[in-house]
Design an enzyme around this catalytic site. Structure first.
Site, PDB file in Angstrom:
ATOM      1  N   ASP A  15     -10.458   1.118  -4.860  1.00  0.00           N
ATOM      2  CA  ASP A  15     -10.300   2.564  -4.665  1.00  0.00           C
ATOM      3  C   ASP A  15     -10.959   3.408  -5.745  1.00  0.00           C
ATOM      4  O   ASP A  15     -11.033   4.626  -5.604  1.00  0.00           O
ATOM      5  CB  ASP A  15      -8.802   2.928  -4.634  1.00  0.00           C
ATOM      6  CG  ASP A  15      -8.141   2.526  -3.330  1.00  0.00           C
ATOM      7  OD1 ASP A  15      -8.851   2.398  -2.318  1.00  0.00           O
ATOM      8  OD2 ASP A  15      -6.906   2.340  -3.335  1.00  0.00           O
ATOM      9  N   ASP A  41       0.830  -1.206   0.000  1.00  0.00           N
ATOM     10  CA  ASP A  41       0.000   0.000   0.000  1.00  0.00           C
ATOM     11  C   ASP A  41       0.869   1.262   0.000  1.00  0.00           C
ATOM     12  O   ASP A  41       2.019   1.238   0.459  1.00  0.00           O
ATOM     13  CB  ASP A  41      -0.844  -0.036   1.290  1.00  0.00           C
ATOM     14  CG  ASP A  41      -1.952   0.988   1.318  1.00  0.00           C
ATOM     15  OD1 ASP A  41      -2.833   0.917   0.444  1.00  0.00           O
ATOM     16  OD2 ASP A  41      -1.943   1.859   2.218  1.00  0.00           O
ATOM     17  N   GLU A  81       1.358  -0.212  -4.850  1.00  0.00           N
ATOM     18  CA  GLU A  81       0.451   0.864  -5.275  1.00  0.00           C
ATOM     19  C   GLU A  81       1.170   2.211  -5.280  1.00  0.00           C
ATOM     20  O   GLU A  81       1.468   2.769  -4.232  1.00  0.00           O
ATOM     21  CB  GLU A  81      -0.750   0.937  -4.325  1.00  0.00           C
ATOM     22  CG  GLU A  81      -1.726   2.006  -4.729  1.00  0.00           C
ATOM     23  CD  GLU A  81      -2.361   2.745  -3.562  1.00  0.00           C
ATOM     24  OE1 GLU A  81      -3.423   3.326  -3.760  1.00  0.00           O
ATOM     25  OE2 GLU A  81      -1.776   2.759  -2.453  1.00  0.00           O
TER      26      GLU A  81
HETATM   27  C1  ABC Z   1     -12.089   6.794   3.654  1.00  0.00           C
HETATM   28  C2  ABC Z   1     -13.534   6.485   3.357  1.00  0.00           C
HETATM   29  C3  ABC Z   1     -13.889   6.976   1.956  1.00  0.00           C
HETATM   30  C4  ABC Z   1     -13.608   8.463   1.885  1.00  0.00           C
HETATM   31  C5  ABC Z   1     -12.152   8.718   2.235  1.00  0.00           C
HETATM   32  C6  ABC Z   1     -11.874  10.206   2.284  1.00  0.00           C
HETATM   33  O1  ABC Z   1     -11.858   8.174   3.520  1.00  0.00           O
HETATM   34  O2  ABC Z   1     -13.729   5.075   3.409  1.00  0.00           O
HETATM   35  O3  ABC Z   1     -15.239   6.700   1.706  1.00  0.00           O
HETATM   36  O4  ABC Z   1     -13.850   8.881   0.568  1.00  0.00           O
HETATM   37  C7  ABC Z   1      -8.205   3.247   3.192  1.00  0.00           C
HETATM   38  C8  ABC Z   1      -9.618   2.736   2.988  1.00  0.00           C
HETATM   39  C9  ABC Z   1     -10.510   3.846   2.458  1.00  0.00           C
HETATM   40  C10 ABC Z   1     -10.437   5.073   3.356  1.00  0.00           C
HETATM   41  C11 ABC Z   1      -8.960   5.502   3.454  1.00  0.00           C
HETATM   42  C12 ABC Z   1      -8.756   6.737   4.327  1.00  0.00           C
HETATM   43  O5  ABC Z   1      -8.219   4.413   4.010  1.00  0.00           O
HETATM   44  O6  ABC Z   1      -9.583   1.695   2.028  1.00  0.00           O
HETATM   45  O7  ABC Z   1     -11.851   3.387   2.404  1.00  0.00           O
HETATM   46  O8  ABC Z   1     -11.219   6.102   2.759  1.00  0.00           O
HETATM   47  O9  ABC Z   1      -9.165   6.509   5.627  1.00  0.00           O
HETATM   48  C13 ABC Z   1      -4.434   3.196  -0.590  1.00  0.00           C
HETATM   49  C14 ABC Z   1      -5.405   2.010  -0.538  1.00  0.00           C
HETATM   50  C15 ABC Z   1      -6.711   2.489   0.039  1.00  0.00           C
HETATM   51  C16 ABC Z   1      -6.480   2.827   1.506  1.00  0.00           C
HETATM   52  C17 ABC Z   1      -5.252   3.591   1.724  1.00  0.00           C
HETATM   53  C18 ABC Z   1      -4.941   4.002   3.086  1.00  0.00           C
HETATM   54  C19 ABC Z   1      -4.313   3.767   0.745  1.00  0.00           C
HETATM   55  O10 ABC Z   1      -5.485   1.393  -1.783  1.00  0.00           O
HETATM   56  O11 ABC Z   1      -7.751   1.543  -0.058  1.00  0.00           O
HETATM   57  O12 ABC Z   1      -7.651   3.594   1.941  1.00  0.00           O
HETATM   58  O13 ABC Z   1      -4.265   2.878   3.682  1.00  0.00           O
HETATM   59  C20 ABC Z   1      -4.208   8.427  -2.157  1.00  0.00           C
HETATM   60  C21 ABC Z   1      -2.995   7.563  -1.808  1.00  0.00           C
HETATM   61  C22 ABC Z   1      -3.243   6.098  -2.095  1.00  0.00           C
HETATM   62  C23 ABC Z   1      -4.531   5.621  -1.392  1.00  0.00           C
HETATM   63  C24 ABC Z   1      -5.666   6.496  -1.908  1.00  0.00           C
HETATM   64  C25 ABC Z   1      -7.004   6.109  -1.301  1.00  0.00           C
HETATM   65  O14 ABC Z   1      -5.390   7.882  -1.579  1.00  0.00           O
HETATM   66  O15 ABC Z   1      -1.879   8.039  -2.553  1.00  0.00           O
HETATM   67  O16 ABC Z   1      -2.153   5.357  -1.626  1.00  0.00           O
HETATM   68  N1  ABC Z   1      -4.800   4.180  -1.621  1.00  0.00           N
HETATM   69  C26 ABC Z   1      -4.572  11.603  -6.386  1.00  0.00           C
HETATM   70  C27 ABC Z   1      -3.334  11.540  -5.540  1.00  0.00           C
HETATM   71  C28 ABC Z   1      -3.209  10.147  -4.915  1.00  0.00           C
HETATM   72  C29 ABC Z   1      -4.456   9.847  -4.120  1.00  0.00           C
HETATM   73  C30 ABC Z   1      -5.649   9.919  -5.058  1.00  0.00           C
HETATM   74  C31 ABC Z   1      -6.958   9.583  -4.368  1.00  0.00           C
HETATM   75  O17 ABC Z   1      -5.713  11.243  -5.625  1.00  0.00           O
HETATM   76  O18 ABC Z   1      -2.185  11.814  -6.319  1.00  0.00           O
HETATM   77  O19 ABC Z   1      -2.087  10.107  -4.063  1.00  0.00           O
HETATM   78  O20 ABC Z   1      -4.345   8.510  -3.577  1.00  0.00           O
HETATM   79  O21 ABC Z   1      -7.210  10.507  -3.376  1.00  0.00           O
HETATM   80  C32 ABC Z   1      -4.583  10.783 -11.649  1.00  0.00           C
HETATM   81  C33 ABC Z   1      -3.332  11.343 -11.034  1.00  0.00           C
HETATM   82  C34 ABC Z   1      -3.238  10.841  -9.595  1.00  0.00           C
HETATM   83  C35 ABC Z   1      -4.477  11.249  -8.835  1.00  0.00           C
HETATM   84  C36 ABC Z   1      -5.687  10.667  -9.548  1.00  0.00           C
HETATM   85  C37 ABC Z   1      -6.988  10.977  -8.804  1.00  0.00           C
HETATM   86  O22 ABC Z   1      -5.730  11.153 -10.882  1.00  0.00           O
HETATM   87  O23 ABC Z   1      -2.197  10.934 -11.784  1.00  0.00           O
HETATM   88  O24 ABC Z   1      -2.082  11.360  -8.965  1.00  0.00           O
HETATM   89  O25 ABC Z   1      -4.408  10.720  -7.495  1.00  0.00           O
HETATM   90  O26 ABC Z   1      -4.709  11.268 -12.966  1.00  0.00           O
END
Ligand code: ABC
Ligand code: CA
Length: 475
Positions: free
Chosen positions: A297, A205, A229
């Protein structure tokens, strides 16, 4: 790069809490409630035939360690990413023996177990005023964490590495992975986890949230294949982690253009073709990327696209291209959940139906990929070529596997395209089979193949002499 046998495999991703639960359980599970729904490791073990029946031979389960209990402004920790104690298991999913038994039962069926691991953070409801205590051992002092700041600018790499993910409801408190002591704690931990549960692979992760120099020793301590990831659509950014971190990224660079190529009948195929060549020139080894259309995600592709032919073409791409194919549980059941938490539906409501069109579709994709792998010793390591074939179709050639993917949609009239022998390397009068329709075709006297795209469906060809006959043996 060593693949620990993973290149020839395909992975079924599931969320333990949502894939299967004991038959005695009866409560209703609404994904939107963000609560535990009762899924367990033992219940997964009882459903391995359902997974292997689609041709998947590796199972990626959600994180296994103890999480924060109770409820938060964002619900319960049913997904497993809210770490409390890395040396305990999440008792909602079962016991250590249950997890060992899942591992054994998978291995008995020649399947692999991949476990999701989080090293970047622990979770807390106290927000920025978090102070660690013994419950968070071994990370029980303030010095074990980077000091508080929210990540606000995802283009600032330092901030991405040392500030915190999450929010005031659930802070993802950033572990001080720069400390030598903490590095060695993690290296010992992953070694033990792999050995205690006889893991075959790990999913890592939040890779980009931990500084690069952490990864080489962590991944070598794991000693098994990793898929990490790096949530960023940029190929060269992802490629750094493979080159300098020994982490094999999920194919987020392909994911975004893939969805835009097939999400409508006027989708952008050209950008997908361009990205395919960008990926080839950017990565040390694109054949170790983790290819996916859906995951936990992102909104399921089916949440915005209803045309079954568009859906099938998009799902075919990860299976016929360079890299390891990943299928997300519920795609075979036609689930349509949108953003987290809606994309984490309970599978038991779909009754583990093995007769659905999509279940069989994934079985066909896995079968033809395996056939290509056994027909050609370098199938998994040789790189594909992707090119434009017509306004609404592309050609993907990966060794003996030759695919015509289209975004004309299910109501399109029949369309003729030609697969030139210069691309397919087929000789004259070669009999080929389409693994999707099970129709046989024969190349002409020059080795060219005249193909009719019917109802916008994908066509995935393999020469009969290249084990093609095994693909449609049941039809
Ligand atoms: C909780 C709630 C959700 C609510 C959220 C705000 O909070 O459940 O309903 O919407 C875990 C849980 C989630 C939980 C989160 C936070 O924790 O599964 O349900 O959400 O409490 C990993 C995992 C993911 C996990 C975590 C945390 C990390 O796969 O399941 O979430 O252990 C970032 C991180 C990434 C993470 C993701 C969820 O958030 O980098 O590791 N996933 C941009 C940013 C990214 C960012 C992304 C989403 O937005 O650069 O860093 O990811 O926010 C592209 C660009 C990208 C861009 C995308 C959107 O567009 O190139 O850079 O990403 O074109
Ligand atoms: Ca960090």
């Amino acid at each position: 790069l060593d693949d620990a046998g993973m290149r020839s495999r395909s992975v079924y991703q599931l969320i333990t809490d949502r894939f299967a639960r004991p038959s005695s359980a009866t409560s209703t599970c609404n994904a939107s409630d963000r609560k535990y729904c009762g899924g367990t490791w033992s219940a997964i073990a009882d459903k391995l035939d359902y997974i292997s029946g689609m041709g998947y031979d590796t199972v990626w389960i959600s994180p296994v360690v103890e999480n924060i209990g109770g409820t938060t402004g964002l619900g319960e920790a049913y997904h497993g990413y809210w770490t409390l104690d890395i040396n305990n298991l999440n008792s909602n999913f079962g016991t250590a023996d249950d997890l060992k038994s899942l591992s054994t039962k998978l291995h008995d069926k020649n399947m692999y177990l991949m476990v999701d691991v989080v090293v970047n953070h622990v979770a807390a409801t106290a927000g920025s005023s978090f102070t660690p205590d013994a419950n968070y051992a071994p990370f029980d002092t303030s010095a074990d964490y980077h000091s508080f700041c929210w990540i606000q600018d995802y283009t600032n790499q330092t901030q991405v590495e040392v500030c915190w993910l999450g929010d005031d409801q659930v802070a993802l408190v950033d572990i001080n992975t720069n400390s030598d002591e903490i590095k060695s704690t993690w290296n010992n931990w992953i070694k033990s986890l792999v050995s205690n549960y006889t893991l075959d692979a790990v999913r890592i992760d939040t890779v980009k949230h931990v500084q690069m120099d952490f990864w080489p020793n962590f991944t070598s301590s794991a000693g098994v294949f990793n898929q990490g990831e790096v949530l960023n659509g940029d190929a060269s950014y992802n490629a750094l982690y493979q080159k300098d971190g020994n982490v094999n990224p999920f194919n987020y660079p392909a994911y975004y253009p893939l969805t835009r190529a097939f999400n409508q009948t006027s989708g952008d195929l050209a950008s997908l073709v361009t990205m395919a060549s960008t990926i080839k020139s950017s990565f040390e080894d694109p054949t170790l990327l983790g290819n996916f259309l859906n995951n936990h995600d992102n909104p399921r592709f089916e949440s915005t696209v209803t045309d079954t032919s568009l859906i099938k073409n998009a799902h075919a791409y990860p299976f016929v291209t360079d890299g390891i194919p990943y299928g997300y549980y519920g795609s075979e059941a036609g689930f349509t959940g949108g953003n987290d938490p809606d994309n984490r539906e309970p599978l038991w409501t779909a009754n583990y139906d093995t007769s659905s069109d999509m279940y069989k579709f994934f079985a066909s994709l896995n079968a033809v990929r395996k056939a290509a792998g056994s027909a050609s010793s370098d199938f998994y390591t040789n790189q594909m070529s992707v090119s434009s074939l017509s306004d609404s179709s592309i050609l993907v050639v990966k060794g003996p596997l030759v695919s015509v993917l289209s975004n004309s949609g299910s109501s399109a009239s029949d369309a003729s395209v030609t697969v030139p022998s210069s691309s397919s390397n087929w000789s004259a009068n070669t009999k080929v089979i389409d693994a999707i329709s099970c129709e046989s075709l024969t190349t002409d006297g020059s080795g060219n193949l005249a193909v009719t795209v019917k109802s916008g469906l994908p066509r995935v060809f393999i020469a009969d002499s290249s084990k093609g006959s095994s693909v449609c043996s049941n039809s």
